[in-house]
Design a protein around this motif. Structure first.
Motif, PDB file in Angstrom:
ATOM      1  N   GLY B 527      46.037  26.989  55.127  1.00 33.23           N
ATOM      2  CA  GLY B 527      46.792  25.975  54.383  1.00 33.23           C
ATOM      3  C   GLY B 527      48.210  26.468  54.202  1.00 33.23           C
ATOM      4  N   LEU B 528      49.181  25.581  54.313  1.00 33.44           N
ATOM      5  CA  LEU B 528      50.596  25.954  54.105  1.00 33.44           C
ATOM      6  C   LEU B 528      51.259  24.920  53.205  1.00 33.44           C
ATOM      7  CD1 LEU B 528      50.165  26.737  57.523  1.00 33.44           C
ATOM      8  CD2 LEU B 528      52.104  28.074  56.686  1.00 33.44           C
ATOM      9  N   HIS B 529      51.931  25.413  52.200  1.00 34.78           N
ATOM     10  CA  HIS B 529      52.552  24.514  51.227  1.00 34.78           C
ATOM     11  C   HIS B 529      54.027  24.874  51.082  1.00 34.78           C
ATOM     12  CE1 HIS B 529      52.875  22.078  47.568  1.00 34.78           C
ATOM     13  NE2 HIS B 529      53.525  23.086  47.024  1.00 34.78           N
ATOM     14  N   SER B 530      54.884  23.889  51.299  1.00 30.48           N
ATOM     15  CA  SER B 530      56.332  24.116  51.170  1.00 30.48           C
ATOM     16  C   SER B 530      56.752  23.805  49.740  1.00 30.48           C
ATOM     17  CB  SER B 530      57.091  23.187  52.120  1.00 30.48           C
ATOM     18  OG  SER B 530      56.632  23.378  53.425  1.00 30.48           O
ATOM     19  N   TYR B 531      57.383  24.785  49.126  1.00 28.07           N
ATOM     20  CA  TYR B 531      57.693  24.667  47.707  1.00 28.07           C
ATOM     21  C   TYR B 531      59.207  24.631  47.509  1.00 28.07           C
ATOM     22  CZ  TYR B 531      58.235  26.251  42.845  1.00 28.07           C
ATOM     23  OH  TYR B 531      58.592  26.362  41.532  1.00 28.07           O
ATOM     24  N   LEU B 532      59.661  23.636  46.779  1.00 27.06           N
ATOM     25  CA  LEU B 532      61.090  23.556  46.445  1.00 27.06           C
ATOM     26  C   LEU B 532      61.220  23.314  44.962  1.00 27.06           C
ATOM     27  CD1 LEU B 532      64.133  23.178  47.067  1.00 27.06           C
ATOM     28  CD2 LEU B 532      63.644  20.792  47.584  1.00 27.06           C
ATOM     29  N   ASP B 533      61.913  24.226  44.296  1.00 20.03           N
ATOM     30  CA  ASP B 533      62.169  24.039  42.865  1.00 20.03           C
ATOM     31  C   ASP B 533      63.497  23.305  42.736  1.00 20.03           C
ATOM     32  OD1 ASP B 533      62.982  24.321  40.190  1.00 20.03           O
ATOM     33  OD2 ASP B 533      61.711  26.085  39.948  1.00 20.03           O
ATOM     34  N   PHE B 534      63.428  22.049  42.267  1.00 15.68           N
ATOM     35  CA  PHE B 534      64.639  21.224  42.233  1.00 15.68           C
ATOM     36  C   PHE B 534      65.655  21.762  41.232  1.00 15.68           C
ATOM     37  CE2 PHE B 534      61.731  18.224  44.205  1.00 15.68           C
ATOM     38  CZ  PHE B 534      62.520  17.736  45.235  1.00 15.68           C
ATOM     39  N   GLU B 535      65.191  22.472  40.234  1.00 14.32           N
ATOM     40  CA  GLU B 535      66.130  22.982  39.228  1.00 14.32           C
ATOM     41  C   GLU B 535      66.869  24.211  39.733  1.00 14.32           C
ATOM     42  OE1 GLU B 535      64.339  23.526  35.387  1.00 14.32           O
ATOM     43  OE2 GLU B 535      63.734  21.433  35.289  1.00 14.32           O
ATOM     44  N   THR B 536      66.147  25.116  40.384  1.00 18.30           N
ATOM     45  CA  THR B 536      66.779  26.374  40.804  1.00 18.30           C
ATOM     46  C   THR B 536      67.133  26.374  42.284  1.00 18.30           C
ATOM     47  OG1 THR B 536      64.649  27.360  41.329  1.00 18.30           O
ATOM     48  CG2 THR B 536      65.448  27.655  39.072  1.00 18.30           C
ATOM     49  N   GLY B 537      66.585  25.435  43.027  1.00 19.40           N
ATOM     50  CA  GLY B 537      66.834  25.389  44.467  1.00 19.40           C
ATOM     51  C   GLY B 537      65.983  26.384  45.243  1.00 19.40           C
ATOM     52  N   LYS B 538      65.085  27.059  44.573  1.00 18.25           N
ATOM     53  CA  LYS B 538      64.262  28.088  45.237  1.00 18.25           C
ATOM     54  C   LYS B 538      63.332  27.449  46.265  1.00 18.25           C
ATOM     55  CE  LYS B 538      61.887  32.299  43.759  1.00 18.25           C
ATOM     56  NZ  LYS B 538      62.941  33.167  44.273  1.00 18.25           N
ATOM     57  N   ARG B 539      63.254  28.080  47.454  1.00 23.65           N
ATOM     58  CA  ARG B 539      62.409  27.542  48.537  1.00 23.65           C
ATOM     59  C   ARG B 539      61.406  28.613  48.957  1.00 23.65           C
ATOM     60  NH1 ARG B 539      66.073  23.976  52.183  1.00 23.65           N
ATOM     61  NH2 ARG B 539      67.312  22.962  50.593  1.00 23.65           N
ATOM     62  N   LEU B 540      60.159  28.273  48.824  1.00 19.14           N
ATOM     63  CA  LEU B 540      59.107  29.227  49.150  1.00 19.14           C
ATOM     64  C   LEU B 540      58.045  28.565  50.023  1.00 19.14           C
ATOM     65  CD1 LEU B 540      58.428  30.739  45.592  1.00 19.14           C
ATOM     66  CD2 LEU B 540      59.758  31.798  47.412  1.00 19.14           C
ATOM     67  N   VAL B 541      57.293  29.427  50.686  1.00 22.58           N
ATOM     68  CA  VAL B 541      56.138  28.912  51.435  1.00 22.58           C
ATOM     69  C   VAL B 541      54.896  29.635  50.923  1.00 22.58           C
ATOM     70  CG1 VAL B 541      55.090  28.573  53.695  1.00 22.58           C
ATOM     71  CG2 VAL B 541      57.584  28.493  53.446  1.00 22.58           C
ATOM     72  N   PHE B 542      53.909  28.844  50.514  1.00 25.81           N
ATOM     73  CA  PHE B 542      52.629  29.390  50.056  1.00 25.81           C
ATOM     74  C   PHE B 542      51.615  29.218  51.190  1.00 25.81           C
ATOM     75  CE2 PHE B 542      52.997  29.947  45.387  1.00 25.81           C
ATOM     76  CZ  PHE B 542      54.260  29.411  45.185  1.00 25.81           C
ATOM     77  N   ALA B 543      50.760  30.211  51.336  1.00 24.87           N
ATOM     78  CA  ALA B 543      49.751  30.105  52.402  1.00 24.87           C
ATOM     79  C   ALA B 543      48.417  30.681  51.951  1.00 24.87           C
ATOM     80  CB  ALA B 543      50.233  30.836  53.654  1.00 24.87           C
ATOM     81  N   ILE B 544      47.377  30.166  52.579  1.00 28.62           N
ATOM     82  CA  ILE B 544      46.023  30.616  52.257  1.00 28.62           C
ATOM     83  C   ILE B 544      45.192  30.556  53.534  1.00 28.62           C
ATOM     84  CG2 ILE B 544      45.058  28.348  51.671  1.00 28.62           C
ATOM     85  CD1 ILE B 544      43.772  29.667  49.206  1.00 28.62           C
ATOM     86  N   ALA B 545      44.208  31.428  53.640  1.00 23.24           N
ATOM     87  CA  ALA B 545      43.330  31.403  54.829  1.00 23.24           C
ATOM     88  C   ALA B 545      41.880  31.316  54.378  1.00 23.24           C
ATOM     89  CB  ALA B 545      43.556  32.663  55.649  1.00 23.24           C
ATOM     90  N   HIS B 546      41.149  30.453  55.044  1.00 18.35           N
ATOM     91  CA  HIS B 546      39.728  30.283  54.733  1.00 18.35           C
ATOM     92  C   HIS B 546      38.891  30.518  55.987  1.00 18.35           C
ATOM     93  CE1 HIS B 546      39.985  28.434  50.703  1.00 18.35           C
ATOM     94  NE2 HIS B 546      41.150  27.967  51.133  1.00 18.35           N
ATOM     95  N   ASN B 547      37.666  30.928  55.760  1.00 16.71           N
ATOM     96  CA  ASN B 547      36.712  30.940  56.862  1.00 16.71           C
ATOM     97  C   ASN B 547      36.229  29.508  57.089  1.00 16.71           C
ATOM     98  OD1 ASN B 547      36.688  33.839  57.160  1.00 16.71           O
ATOM     99  ND2 ASN B 547      35.652  33.854  55.169  1.00 16.71           N
ATOM    100  N   SER B 548      35.511  29.321  58.170  1.00 12.81           N
ATOM    101  CA  SER B 548      35.157  27.927  58.479  1.00 12.81           C
ATOM    102  C   SER B 548      34.075  27.386  57.551  1.00 12.81           C
ATOM    103  CB  SER B 548      34.723  27.782  59.937  1.00 12.81           C
ATOM    104  OG  SER B 548      33.487  28.435  60.115  1.00 12.81           O
ATOM    105  N   ASP B 549      33.439  28.256  56.747  1.00 15.17           N
ATOM    106  CA  ASP B 549      32.502  27.730  55.745  1.00 15.17           C
ATOM    107  C   ASP B 549      33.206  27.438  54.423  1.00 15.17           C
ATOM    108  OD1 ASP B 549      33.023  30.242  54.784  1.00 15.17           O
ATOM    109  OD2 ASP B 549      30.943  30.948  54.785  1.00 15.17           O
TER     110      ASP B 549
END
Lengths: 471, 756
Positions: B527-549
C-alpha cells in the motif's frame, strides 16, 4: 446529554406522615361511607391497604406498584387513599385509563366523606398536569403499555380517509413494501406534512413540523384509510412520576422491565408489592370454563344455542372490530332484540348511549371489542362473560418503533384475567366465565359444549335474585 | 448517472483577455478569469467559462467587451478587457472543455433561469439549494441550519459521457456565528438549569462554546474576504467595540471603515484565530462569520434520542434522494428547453433515465476468511455484525497473542472498573488462549508506568478536555515507550467494547485476528499513501507491505517525497524476491505511479510480475437501489429480487458491488455503512480503482477486483468491511496519527499497527 430513565435518589423521595396501620385504618373508616354502610372493609381491601401502608413507610422508592385481584374493591381503596393524602396537604389525583373508569371514580368519591376530593383524570390529562401533583394513584396501571399512547404529547395521529384525494398521493409511500406499516425517514415525513398542509385542512401540523426531529413518523394502512402516526422520541414525555410518589394499582401489573420500556421508569425507582398468582385471581362464585372449539362456526353455533332462552345479561368480549361485527351479525339472527354492539373506536357519547341501553335491559347481550369493557368496568348484574378467541394484542407504536415484540402470552393472560373478572363482582351471585379455546397457563376447567350450556342454564334460578344482590 | 443522449460539438465565441495589473502567476490569472466568466454569466444570462487563458461564451457574443472588474481582498483588484478571437466548436473529444461548458449551462438553468432559490456554491462543482429540513426547535437548540448542495459534472462512463447529479447535505451556522452561540444558550441553560447571559456568560458556558468551536473553520459573511481557517478560541475578554492587543482600532471600527458595515452588536465576543507565519492572534467578529459543521458537531449538540431523526435528514434514504435528483434533473431539462432552445436538446441532451449499469456490474456474493483455523464465509450483508456474531463463540485469533501484561492508568476508582476488566480478561483468554494480566499503575509518571507492561490501557471520563487528554497519552506513552497504548473512555468501558478492544490490542502488538485465504498467484501486496500537510506543506509517502493472506509483513517509516525512489527500490526488491506483487496507491497526488512503473519495468529484463492499482474517492457518485442484479431467464413465477425493508430510511444498499466503468476502471461499493445511530449512515460512496499498469499473466481484472474486495474485510480495527482495502485503510490511519501526534520513537512500535 441524553436524558435516561428516571432514577431518583432515596434522599429526594418523599414520604407521607402516616400513623401506625391500626390508627390509619380508623381514620380511613371515618371517611368511608362504604365502611359505614357495610360495617367493614372487604378482606382484600384490608390487605391492599396494608400493602399501601407498608409500601409508603418501608420504601423510599418513588414508584410503588400494588397488585390486587379483580373485584377486590380497589376503586374504593384508591379513592380513600387519594382523599387521605389530599387531606394531608399533598395534592393528589386518581388516574384512570379511560373516561368510563374515570366516571366510576367520580361516583366512588361520593362514598367518601371528605371536603378534599382528589382530581380524577384520564392518562392524557394527567401527563399534561403531572407537575401539579405530589401523589398520583393510577388504577388499571397495566394499561400504561398502550394507554400512554393516547396522550397527544406522546402520539399524534392524522387520519386520511380512503376517499380523500390525499389518500392516493400518500399511498405510494407504503405500496413499495406491501407492508401495512412503514416508518418514514425525517425528510419523507417533512415532505408528507408539507403536502398535507398544502392540500388538506389538518390542525396541529405546524406544531409537528416545528419539532419534527422529536418525532418518528409511521404510516399505517387500515380499512378506513391511512393513519400517519407520530411517536415522540423524547423519553421525558413518558415521565409519569409526579413531584413525590406514583402509586400503581392493577390486577395484572406490568413488571419492572415493562415499566422501564413503556414509561421510562428506572427499575431502581420501583418497588412491587403483593404479587398475585393466577390461582388467587379466581373468585369462588364463578365457574371458569373453557370449551376447546375446533372452528369459528362451532363457536358461533354453540354460543347462539346456549344463549337461547337464557334471559341473563351476557358480555361477549372480542379482540377486534371485524370479529365484533361478525359476532354481532351472527347472534342477531336468533337474538336480534337482545344484541347490543359496541365496536372499537366509536365516540364516547355513542359508547355511553349503547352501554346505557344494555345496562337498562335485563337479558341484553353486549357484543363488544371496545377495550373499555375488557377491564376495570363494573357492569352491574352481569352473570356471563364469553371470550371466543385469545386476545392477542396489537403492538403499540413504541413496540413497532423499537422492533420489540410485545410479550404476547403475558398480555393475553392479563387480558383474560381482566375479561374473566368482569363477572363475580357480587360475592354471592353465581356467574360463569367461558372461553371458547384452550387457554395456556390459566386455571379454567375444560368442558364440552353441552356441559357449558348446562352450566349457563344452571344460573337461571339465581337469576331471579339478581336485584337482591345489586348494590 | 444520466447519459448524454446527444453531445454534438458546442459552438463557442472565444475571447482573449488582457488583465491589469498583470497576475503574478498562472493560477491567479485562472482565478481572475474564472471570476469574470461567472460574473458575465450572471449579468448577461449567457453561459461563459474560462478555458485556459481564454474566455468562451455559448450561443451569444459577450457585450460589452471591456471594463470588467475582478476584486478579491486576498489578491487585489483587476481590470479585465476582452478581445474577440474566434468562433469555433468544442467537441466531446476536448472533454474537459466540453464538460466545463455543459456544467456552466446547467448552472445557468438552475440559477438564472430558475424561479426557485438556487445559487452558486463557493466550491465550483456544486449548486446550493435552500432546501431546509431542520425544524425550528432543533435549530434553536443547536444553532445549525441545513441546506442541500447538488453536485453536477460530466464524466466518462462505459466510454461515453454521462451527466452525474448528486445531492448532499451541508450544515452551517444559523444566520451567523453570533446567532449560533446565542442559540446554544437554550440547550445549555436548560440542561444546567441556569440562565445564560450572552454578554457575561458563566465560565462553564465559555468552556462549552470553546469545546464546540475550537479548530473549526469559518467563512466570512456580508463582505468579500478570506475565511478563518482555524478558530483558536471565542473570547469574552475583548469585545467587538474594544481595541485588541497589537491593534488600536476596534474590529467594529475596522469593518465600518473598510467595508462600510454597520449595525454590529458592540458587546459580542471575539473569535481568536491564527494565520500562518504569525504568532500574534488575530480577531474576528462572530456576526460576520458562518461556521461549517459536520455530523460530529451535531452529535455533540443533540441528545441521543433525537439523533436518528436528524441523521435521517442528513442521510435520507435512497428513494428520497433519487426522487429529489429526478426533480432537479427535470428542472434542468425544462429550463434549458425553454431558455436555450438553440443549444438544448439539439446540441446536447441529458437522458431522463439513469444509466443502466446492470450489464457491467457484478456483485461479490461472499467473502472468505480464516478465523480460528477455520474457513469462514461472510455473506451479505457485510455489516458490522460479522465480528460480533462470534461474541459467544470460543473462536481463536488466527495468530493469537501470548500472555500479556497490561498497566492500567486511570483516575477512576479501580473498583468501578472491576467488571469491565474482568470482561476484558475473559475476552482476551477466549481469543488468544492466554492471560491478560492487569495491574493498576501507582507509578508517578506516564512513561515509568508504561515501562512496566506490554500494554498501557488508559481509562478516562468523557470531558470537554477529552481530545487534549487523548493527545497527551499518545505523545507521552505511544510515542515514547515500546508499549502499545490503548485508550477507552469511561462510557465505553463496558462489556460491549471488549471484543473490539481485544482485537485492536492484538493488532497493536503485532498479531493477527483473522486472515484471508492466501492468493495462489499474488505473493505480496503493498500500500502507498501520498501525504500532504496543507498547513506546513510537508510531503511524505507512507508504505506498508502485506502477505497475500493479509497478514502484516512490514510497515515502513514514512519518507520524504524526495526519498521515494529509495522506498520504491525496497518495495521492488521484495517484489523481485517474493513473486507477483500488487501495488495499491491511494490518491496519487505526487505522480508516483509512473515513477514506480518505470522502475518496475526495468527489473528482470521487463519480466517482473506486478500490477499497480490506483484508488480515488468518488464521493459524487452513489449507486442506489435502482441497481438490479443481471436479469436471467426464469420459468414460472418470477422471484422477487428486491429486498424489502420495514423502515424506509434504511434501504438495502448495493454492497459488494463492482461496476466496470471502462476496460481498466472499476467503481467499488465495498460494504454498507448504514447504521441507525452512526455518523456515517446512508448509502456508501464508491471508490474508483484504475488498473494503471500490469505485467505478467496472473493479472486478470476481475480477479484483482475480487482480491481487493477480500482485503476490505482485513481492516480489522473496525471489525467490518471497510471502504478501502486494508493496506490503504491502515495507511490512512497511520497518516492521520502522524498529523495529530507525530511518530513513535521506537522503531519496533512503528513497524506495527500502533495507530489504529
Amino acid at each position: 446529554m441524553q436524558p435516561s430513565a428516571k432514577n431518583y435518589s432515596i434522599s429526594d423521595a418523599s414520604t407521607v406522615n402516616l400513623p401506625n396501620f391500626d390508627d390509619w385504618i380508623i381514620s380511613l373508616q371515618k371517611i368511608s361511607k362504604t365502611y359505614r354502610k357495610y360495617g367493614s372493609f372487604l378482606p382484600t381491601q384490608i390487605e391492599l391497604l396494608k400493602n399501601v401502608h407498608d409500601g409508603l413507610l418501608s420504601s423510599n422508592s418513588r414508584v410503588l406498584e400494588f397488585a390486587a385481584p379483580p373485584a377486590s374493591g380497589k376503586t374504593h381503596v384508591i379513592a380513600l387513599c387519594a382523599s387521605y393524602f389530599e387531606a394531608q396537604g399533598i395534592a393528589s389525583c386518581v388516574v384512570a385509563p379511560n373516561r368510563e373508569l374515570a366516571s366510576d371514580f367520580v361516583r366512588e368519591s361520593h362514598n367518601i366523606e371528605s371536603r378534599l376530593i382528589p382530581e380524577v383524570l384520564t392518562i392524557g390529562n394527567y401527563v399534561r398536569k403531572i407537575k401539579q401533583f405530589g401523589f398520583a394513584l393510577i388504577d388499571e396501571a397495566h394499561n400504561l403499555r398502550s394507554g400512554l399512547e393516547l396522550c397527544p404529547e406522546i402520539v399524534k395521529t392524522i387520519h386520511i380517509a380512503r376517499e380523500s384525494s390525499l389518500y392516493k398521493i400518500l399511498l405510494h409511500r407504503i405500496e413499495q413494501t406491501g407492508l401495512i406499516a412503514k416508518e418514514l425517514n425525517t425528510e419523507s415525513a417533512h415532505d408528507t406534512l408539507t403536502t398535507l398542509r398544502k392540500y388538506g385542512d389538518f390542525s396541529g401540523l405546524a406544531k409537528i413540523l416545528g419539532t419534527l426531529t422529536e418525532w418518528r413518523t409511521f404510516l399505517f394502512q387500515t380499512e378506513q384509510g391511512l393513519d400517519i402516526k407520530f411517536l415522540s422520541t423524547n423519553p421525558q414525555r413518558r415521565d409519569l412520576i409526579p413531584k413525590k410518589r406514583l402509586l400503581l394499582f392493577s390486577a395484572t401489573p406490568l413488571d419492572e422491565k415493562e415499566l422501564q420500556f413503556y414509561c421510562n421508569i428506572n427499575p431502581a425507582s420501583t418497588r412491587v408489592f403483593s404479587k398475585i398468582t393466577h390461582s388467587n385471581e379466581h373468585m369462588t362464585n364463578v365457574d371458569y370454563l373453557f370449551v376447546d372449539c375446533a372452528t369459528e362456526l362451532e363457536k358461533t353455533r354453540l354460543v347462539s344455542s346456549a344463549l337461547t332462552g337464557l334471559k341473563i345479561t351476557t358480555l361477549l368480549l372480542l379482540n377486534n372490530n371485524k370479529e365484533c361485527l361478525k359476532w354481532s351479525r351472527v347472534l342477531s339472527h336468533q337474538h336480534e332484540r337482545r344484541v347490543i354492539t359496541i365496536r372499537s373506536h366509536v365516540s364516547y357519547s355513542t359508547r355511553v348511549q349503547q352501554y346505557q341501553k344494555f345496562a337498562g335491559s335485563k337479558n341484553g347481550i353486549l357484543v363488544t371489542s371496545s377495550s373499555v369493557f375488557w377491564e376495570g368496568i363494573n357492569i352491574s348484574g352481569l352473570r356471563i362473560v364469553i371470550i371466543p378467541n385469545p386476545p392477542y394484542p396489537q403492538p403499540t407504536l413504541l413496540e413497532v418503533a423499537s422492533g420489540v415484540h410485545p410479550p404476547y402470552e403475558a398480555v393475553v393472560r392479563r387480558r383474560l384475567t381482566q375479561g374473566a373478572g368482569r363477572v363475580g363482582r357480587e360475592p354471592n351471585l353465581p356467574c360463569v366465565s367461558v372461553l371458547l379455546f384452550k387457554p395456556r397457563g390459566m386455571a379454567f376447567d375444560g368442558v364440552t359444549g353441552e356441559a357449558m350450556t348446562q352450566a349457563l342454564q344452571n344460573l337461571l334460578p339465581s337469576a331471579k335474585e339478581i336485584v337482591k344482590y345489586v348494590r | 448517472m444520466f447519459p448524454l443522449l446527444r453531445h454534438q460539438p458546442i459552438p463557442v465565441f472565444t475571447y482573449l483577455p488582457t488583465i491589469d495589473p498583470k497576475p503574478v502567476n498562472r493560477p491567479q490569472s485562472y482565478q481572475i478569469l474564472g471570476g469574470v466568466a461567472k460574473g458575465i454569466t450572471t449579468s448577461s444570462k449567457i453561459p461563459v467559462i474560462q478555458s485556459e487563458q481564454a474566455i468562451q461564451s455559448v450561443q451569444n457574443r459577450i457585450e460589452p467587451l471591456t471594463g470588467y472588474v475582478y476584486e478579491n481582498p486576498e489578491i487585489g483588484r483587476f481590470r479585465v478587457d476582452l478581445g474577440e478571437s474566434d468562433h469555433r466548436e468544442i467537441s466531446i473529444d476536448q472533454f474537459e472543455n466540453y464538460a466545463h461548458l455543459v456544467n456552466r449551462i446547467v448552472d445557468l438553468a438552475l440559477t438564472t433561469f430558475s424561479s426557485e432559490y438556487y445559487k452558486y456554491h463557493p466550491d465550483p462543482p456544486y449548486i446550493l439549494r435552500d432546501e431546509p429540513y431542520f425544524d425550528k426547535d432543533l435549530i434553536s437548540r443547536t444553532g445549525v441550519l441545513d441546506a442541500k448542495r447538488y453536485y453536477r459534472g460530466v464524466h466518462i462512463f462505459k466510454d461515453s459521457p454521462v451527466f452525474v447529479l448528486n445531492r448532499e447535505t451541508q450544515l452551517r451556522s444559523h444566520g451567523n456565528m453570533l446567532n449560533e452561540i446565542s442559540d446554544l444558550r437554550t440547550q445549555f441553560g436548560e440542561s444546567r438549569e441556569e440562565k445564560i447571559d450572552l454578554y457575561n456568560p458563566s465560565q462553564s458556558f465559555v468552556d462549552y462554546i470553546n469545546y464546540l468551536f475550537r479548530g473549526k473553520t469559518a467563512d466570512v459573511k456580508g463582505y468579500p474576504g478570506p475565511s478563518v481557517r482555524k478558530i483558536n478560541a471565542i473570547t469574552w475578554k475583548y469585545r467587538v467595540k474594544d481595541a485588541v492587543p497589537g491593534n488600536p482600532v476596534s474590529q467594529m471600527e475596522y469593518f465600518r471603515k473598510t467595508y462600510g458595515i454597520t449595525g454590529l452588536d458592540p458587546e459580542q465576543p471575539l473569535v481568536e484565530y491564527s494565520i500562518e507565519n504569525t504568532r500574534e492572534p488575530r480577531y474576528h467578529i462572530p456576526q460576520l462569520l458562518s461556521v461549517g459543521h459536520d455530523m460530529r458537531d451535531l452529535e455533540r449538540r443533540i441528545p441521543r434520542w433525537r439523533r436518528q431523526q436528524v441523521w435521517g435528514v442528513l442521510h435520507p434514504d435512497c428513494k428520497n434522494q433519487l426522487s429529489k435528483i429526478f426533480e432537479i434533473l427535470t428542472k434542468i431539462d425544462e429550463n434549458l428547453r425553454r431558455y436555450m432552445p438553440g443549444t438544448y436538446p439539439s446540441i446536447f441532451e441529458i437522458a431522463k433515465e439513469p444509466l443502466d449499469v446492470s450489464e457491467i456490474a457484478f456483485r461479490i456474493p461472499e467473502l472468505k476468511l480464516l478465523f480460528g483455523g477455520k474457513d469462514i464465509t461472510v455473506k451479505h450483508p457485510f455489516d458490522i455484525s460479522f465480528y460480533h456474531q462470534y461474541s459467544d463463540k470460543n473462536i481463536k485469533f488466527a495468530k493469537p497473542v501470548p500472555r500479556t501484561k497490561t498497566i492500567v492508568l486511570t483516575d477512576l476508582d479501580p473498583e468501578d472498573l472491576k467488571s469491565f476488566m474482568s470482561d476484558l480478561q475473559s475476552e482476551f483468554l477466549k481469543r488468544n488462549n492466554s492471560n491478560l494480566e492487569i495491574e493498576f499503575s501507582t507509578a508517578p509518571s506516564l512513561a515509568s508506568s508504561a515501562r512496566e507492561g506490554d500494554v498501557v490501557l488508559t481509562v478516562s471520563p468523557e470531558t470537554d478536555e477529552e481530545d487534549a487528554v487523548y493527545r497527551n497519552y499518545k505523545i507521552s506513552i505511544q510515542n515514547k515507550t515500546p508499549a502499545a497504548h490503548q485508550h477507552v473512555t469511561q462510557a465505553h468501558a463496558d462489556k460491549d467494547s471488549v471484543m473490539q478492544l481485544v482485537m485492536q490490542l492484538a493488532l497493536k502488538l503485532g498479531f493477527e485476528p483473522w486472515l484471508v485465504p492466501p492468493s495462489i498467484n499474488v505473493k505480496r501486496i503493498f500500500g502507498l499513501h501520498s501525504y500532504l500537510d496543507f498547513e506546513t506543506g510537508k510531503r511524505l509517502v507512507f508504505a506498508i507491505a502485506h502477505n497475500s493472506d493479509g497478514s502484516l509483513l512490514r510497515q515502513f517509516d514514512p519518507v520524504d517525497l524526495q526519498d521515494f525512489d529509495r522506498l520504491a527500490e525496497e518495495l521492488v526488491a521484495i517484489n523481485e524476491k517474493s513473486g507477483p506483487s500488487l501495488y495499491l496507491f491511494g490518491f496519487d497526488r505526487f505522480g508516483l505511479i509512473p515513477r514506480l512503473d518505470s522502475l518496475l519495468a526495468e527489473k528482470k529484463d521487463g519480466q517482473l510480475e506486478y500490477c499497480i492499482v490506483h484508488f480515488e474517492d468518488q464521493e459524487h457518485f452513489r449507486f442506489f437501489e435502482t441497481w438490479f442484479p443481471r436479469k436471467a431467464p426464469r420459468f414460472g413465477k418470477a422471484e422477487e429480487v428486491e429486498s424489502k425493508s420495514i423502515v424506509e430510511a434504511f434501504e438495502v444498499a448495493p454492497e459488494g458491488l463492482a461496476v466496470r466503468a471502462s476496460e481498466n476502471t472499476y467503481f467499488l461499493v465495498t460494504g454498507r455503512t448504514i447504521e441507525k445511530n452512526a455518523l456515517k449512515r446512508g448509502c456508501p460512496t464508491p471508490v474508483r480503482l484504475t488498473l494503471a499498469s500490469k505485467r505478467g499473466a496472473v493479472w486478470k481484472n476481475d480477479e484483482v477486483v475480487r482480491l481487493i474486495f477480500s482485503l476490505c474485510i482485513m481492516g480489522r480495527a473496525s471489525g467490518h468491511v471497510t471502504r478501502y482495502p486494508s493496506p490503504l485503510y491502515y495507511l490512512r490511519s497511520y497518516a492521520h496519527y502522524f498529523r495529530l501526534y507525530g511518530l513513535p520513537d521506537h522503531a519496533t512500535v512503528r513497524q506495527k499497527l500502533f495507530h489504529i
